[in-house]
Motif scaffolding. Structure first.
Motif, PDB file in Angstrom:
ATOM      1  N   ILE A 180       0.800  -1.227   0.000  1.00  0.00           N
ATOM      2  CA  ILE A 180       0.000   0.000   0.000  1.00  0.00           C
ATOM      3  C   ILE A 180       0.834   1.278   0.000  1.00  0.00           C
ATOM      4  O   ILE A 180       0.289   2.373  -0.106  1.00  0.00           O
ATOM      5  CB  ILE A 180      -0.982   0.036   1.192  1.00  0.00           C
ATOM      6  N   TYR A 181       2.172   1.132   0.113  1.00  0.00           N
ATOM      7  CA  TYR A 181       3.059   2.290   0.052  1.00  0.00           C
ATOM      8  C   TYR A 181       4.042   2.136  -1.107  1.00  0.00           C
ATOM      9  O   TYR A 181       4.369   1.006  -1.508  1.00  0.00           O
ATOM     10  CB  TYR A 181       3.822   2.453   1.368  1.00  0.00           C
ATOM     11  N   LYS A 217       1.220   1.483  -6.136  1.00  0.00           N
ATOM     12  CA  LYS A 217       1.966   1.569  -4.890  1.00  0.00           C
ATOM     13  C   LYS A 217       1.592   2.783  -4.041  1.00  0.00           C
ATOM     14  O   LYS A 217       2.300   3.124  -3.106  1.00  0.00           O
ATOM     15  CB  LYS A 217       3.465   1.616  -5.197  1.00  0.00           C
ATOM     16  N   CYS A 218       0.509   3.450  -4.392  1.00  0.00           N
ATOM     17  CA  CYS A 218       0.190   4.717  -3.712  1.00  0.00           C
ATOM     18  C   CYS A 218      -1.153   4.686  -2.999  1.00  0.00           C
ATOM     19  O   CYS A 218      -1.824   5.711  -2.872  1.00  0.00           O
ATOM     20  CB  CYS A 218       0.206   5.857  -4.730  1.00  0.00           C
ATOM     21  N   ILE A 219      -1.586   3.520  -2.537  1.00  0.00           N
ATOM     22  CA  ILE A 219      -2.895   3.420  -1.904  1.00  0.00           C
ATOM     23  C   ILE A 219      -2.973   4.292  -0.658  1.00  0.00           C
ATOM     24  O   ILE A 219      -3.965   4.977  -0.419  1.00  0.00           O
ATOM     25  CB  ILE A 219      -3.218   1.946  -1.579  1.00  0.00           C
ATOM     26  N   PHE A 220      -1.899   4.272   0.157  1.00  0.00           N
ATOM     27  CA  PHE A 220      -1.882   5.093   1.368  1.00  0.00           C
ATOM     28  C   PHE A 220      -0.894   6.257   1.267  1.00  0.00           C
ATOM     29  O   PHE A 220      -0.486   6.816   2.290  1.00  0.00           O
ATOM     30  CB  PHE A 220      -1.545   4.240   2.587  1.00  0.00           C
ATOM     31  N   SER A 221      -0.507   6.637   0.057  1.00  0.00           N
ATOM     32  CA  SER A 221       0.390   7.784  -0.088  1.00  0.00           C
ATOM     33  C   SER A 221      -0.160   8.784  -1.102  1.00  0.00           C
ATOM     34  O   SER A 221       0.578   9.583  -1.659  1.00  0.00           O
ATOM     35  CB  SER A 221       1.789   7.327  -0.509  1.00  0.00           C
ATOM     36  N   SER A 222      -1.462   8.743  -1.325  1.00  0.00           N
ATOM     37  CA  SER A 222      -2.141   9.727  -2.170  1.00  0.00           C
ATOM     38  C   SER A 222      -3.591   9.800  -1.718  1.00  0.00           C
ATOM     39  O   SER A 222      -4.045   8.994  -0.912  1.00  0.00           O
ATOM     40  CB  SER A 222      -2.068   9.322  -3.643  1.00  0.00           C
ATOM     41  N   SER A 223      -4.315  10.762  -2.252  1.00  0.00           N
ATOM     42  CA  SER A 223      -5.721  10.937  -1.878  1.00  0.00           C
ATOM     43  C   SER A 223      -6.668  10.121  -2.758  1.00  0.00           C
ATOM     44  O   SER A 223      -7.882  10.228  -2.630  1.00  0.00           O
ATOM     45  CB  SER A 223      -6.098  12.418  -1.960  1.00  0.00           C
ATOM     46  N   ASN A 224      -6.114   9.265  -3.633  1.00  0.00           N
ATOM     47  CA  ASN A 224      -6.951   8.502  -4.565  1.00  0.00           C
ATOM     48  C   ASN A 224      -7.848   7.487  -3.869  1.00  0.00           C
ATOM     49  O   ASN A 224      -8.860   7.064  -4.419  1.00  0.00           O
ATOM     50  CB  ASN A 224      -6.077   7.782  -5.589  1.00  0.00           C
ATOM     51  N   TYR A 225      -7.465   7.072  -2.665  1.00  0.00           N
ATOM     52  CA  TYR A 225      -8.230   6.059  -1.933  1.00  0.00           C
ATOM     53  C   TYR A 225      -8.619   6.604  -0.561  1.00  0.00           C
ATOM     54  O   TYR A 225      -8.569   5.901   0.450  1.00  0.00           O
ATOM     55  CB  TYR A 225      -7.405   4.781  -1.800  1.00  0.00           C
ATOM     56  N   SER A 226      -9.021   7.851  -0.532  1.00  0.00           N
ATOM     57  CA  SER A 226      -9.244   8.556   0.730  1.00  0.00           C
ATOM     58  C   SER A 226     -10.427   8.033   1.530  1.00  0.00           C
ATOM     59  O   SER A 226     -10.558   8.348   2.717  1.00  0.00           O
ATOM     60  CB  SER A 226      -9.434  10.053   0.474  1.00  0.00           C
ATOM     61  N   LEU A 227     -11.297   7.214   0.924  1.00  0.00           N
ATOM     62  CA  LEU A 227     -12.428   6.670   1.671  1.00  0.00           C
ATOM     63  C   LEU A 227     -12.067   5.384   2.415  1.00  0.00           C
ATOM     64  O   LEU A 227     -12.890   4.830   3.136  1.00  0.00           O
ATOM     65  CB  LEU A 227     -13.623   6.431   0.744  1.00  0.00           C
ATOM     66  N   ASN A 254      -4.765   5.325   7.226  1.00  0.00           N
ATOM     67  CA  ASN A 254      -4.512   6.076   5.995  1.00  0.00           C
ATOM     68  C   ASN A 254      -4.334   7.559   6.325  1.00  0.00           C
ATOM     69  O   ASN A 254      -5.272   8.217   6.765  1.00  0.00           O
ATOM     70  CB  ASN A 254      -5.687   5.883   5.038  1.00  0.00           C
ATOM     71  N   PRO A 255      -3.142   8.111   6.112  1.00  0.00           N
ATOM     72  CA  PRO A 255      -2.933   9.530   6.430  1.00  0.00           C
ATOM     73  C   PRO A 255      -3.747  10.475   5.554  1.00  0.00           C
ATOM     74  O   PRO A 255      -3.916  11.645   5.902  1.00  0.00           O
ATOM     75  CB  PRO A 255      -1.430   9.725   6.211  1.00  0.00           C
ATOM     76  N   VAL A 271       3.161   2.322  11.448  1.00  0.00           N
ATOM     77  CA  VAL A 271       3.234   3.703  10.985  1.00  0.00           C
ATOM     78  C   VAL A 271       4.414   3.845  10.030  1.00  0.00           C
ATOM     79  O   VAL A 271       5.513   3.356  10.317  1.00  0.00           O
ATOM     80  CB  VAL A 271       3.403   4.679  12.168  1.00  0.00           C
ATOM     81  N   VAL A 272       4.185   4.503   8.898  1.00  0.00           N
ATOM     82  CA  VAL A 272       5.235   4.732   7.905  1.00  0.00           C
ATOM     83  C   VAL A 272       5.686   6.179   7.978  1.00  0.00           C
ATOM     84  O   VAL A 272       4.866   7.098   8.003  1.00  0.00           O
ATOM     85  CB  VAL A 272       4.741   4.386   6.491  1.00  0.00           C
ATOM     86  N   ASP A 273       7.007   6.396   7.985  1.00  0.00           N
ATOM     87  CA  ASP A 273       7.593   7.735   8.017  1.00  0.00           C
ATOM     88  C   ASP A 273       8.386   7.969   6.736  1.00  0.00           C
ATOM     89  O   ASP A 273       9.229   7.144   6.359  1.00  0.00           O
ATOM     90  CB  ASP A 273       8.548   7.891   9.208  1.00  0.00           C
ATOM     91  N   TYR A 274       8.128   9.106   6.078  1.00  0.00           N
ATOM     92  CA  TYR A 274       8.884   9.497   4.896  1.00  0.00           C
ATOM     93  C   TYR A 274      10.036  10.410   5.317  1.00  0.00           C
ATOM     94  O   TYR A 274       9.885  11.265   6.179  1.00  0.00           O
ATOM     95  CB  TYR A 274       7.996  10.245   3.903  1.00  0.00           C
ATOM     96  N   CYS A 275      11.184  10.232   4.677  1.00  0.00           N
ATOM     97  CA  CYS A 275      12.343  11.072   4.989  1.00  0.00           C
ATOM     98  C   CYS A 275      13.281  11.090   3.787  1.00  0.00           C
ATOM     99  O   CYS A 275      13.787  10.037   3.373  1.00  0.00           O
ATOM    100  CB  CYS A 275      13.070  10.547   6.219  1.00  0.00           C
TER     101      CYS A 275
END
Length: 289
Positions: A180-181, A217-227, A254-255, A271-275
């Motif tokens: 999902i990331y 790969k962007c299910i939880f890193s974009s607003s496309n699946y915000s529901l 989902n952030p 929890v996933v952290d981007y850096c």
């Protein structure tokens, strides 16, 4: 109330028969779960557990987790959606449960069994694909309309116990996180003195398989699946660990969720952290909200 294992027939699935015949110490716990959950189950539960054992056990396990967290469960009929409609005080949640099956051999996307003798490649993208297919099955247009109608958090609960060797942890990152990331290959990051380094993962947004299926790969890193407010995840058939009903069950929030999930249901949270265009993940220890 009758035990779920009181009767068996020649048409029972293998998992049901294995539990009934070879895991007898676990049966009293499963029946205890059943006695608590029975008032909320649909009328087909007792018959379908013989044919869809792992899927129904996952539902049973989840139901007991929610009850242990003092949630009220809505009684279900045979065609009810979602699997769970939860209420506690002013909080309400939709939860859909799924145990994804393996793909067929003909599809080219089947997760292979491991050979006990030879070294072989772990094709984690095939596990990711099965997880993503499960997510999209529970995120249909019909479901989206229902979520939008009531405007409450929607959670997909995935148990990958039907996939080969799911009980083993392969690699440094759980399959659910990689599914999902936008997780790419591992990279080394030197410190300023260039005398040591740490490792992280690059971002990889799409992975196209030879069969033509694209892993988003962007299910939880974009607003496309915000529901989708959160995903509950495990690879176990049922928890028997030290009386901890949420042992080895995780929640990933989902952030970008439109309707935030404020509850952790007594589960550990991934929890996933981007850096610096890479990321790491960590776990927040369990605790009831």
């Amino acid at each position: 109330m009758k035990s779920l294992f009181e009767k068996s027939s020649k048409n029972d699935d293998v998992e049901y028969l294995n539990a009934r015949n070879y895991f007898k110490p676990a049966l009293p716990l499963i029946d205890e779960f059943w006695f608590k959950y029975a008032p909320y189950a649909d009328a087909k539960f007792e018959s379908q557990i013989h044919k869809q054992f792992l899927s129904r056990i996952w539902e049973l396990w989840l139901g007991n987790i929610f009850l242990s967290q003092s949630f009220q469960l809505q009684e279900k009929n045979d065609t009810a959606w979602p699997d769970f409609y939860l209420q506690k005080n002013n909080s309400k949640y939709y939860v859909e449960a799924i145990c994804p099956d393996n793909a067929s051999e003909e599809s080219g996307n089947q997760v292979p069994d491991l050979n006990p003798v030879f070294m072989q490649e772990i094709k984690s993208d095939l596990y990711e694909l099965r997880i993503q297919k499960a997510v999209f099955e529970k995120y249909s247009k019909k479901n989206i309309k229902e979520i939008e109608k009531l405007s409450i958090p929607y959670i997909i609960a995935i148990n990958v116990c039907k996939l080969p060797f799911s009980r083993f942890s392969f690699g440094d990152i759980p399959w659910i996180i990689k599914a999902i990331y936008p997780i790419g290959p591992e990279v080394a990051i030197l410190n300023e003195k260039r005398d040591s380094f740490t490792t992280a993962r690059k971002i990889r947004r799409i992975n196209t398989r030879k069969t033509g299926y694209e892993l988003d790969k962007c299910i939880f890193s974009s607003s496309n699946y915000s529901l989708i407010s959160a995903i509950i995840y495990t690879a176990n058939k049922i928890s028997l660990g030290d009386g901890e009903i949420t042992k080895d069950v995780f929640i990933i929030k989902n952030p970008y969720a439109k309707y935030k999930c404020e509850e952790n249901f007594g589960m550990n949270e991934m929890v996933v952290d981007y850096c610096n265009k890479s990321f790491r993940y960590h776990i927040i220890e369990r605790g009831s909200n």
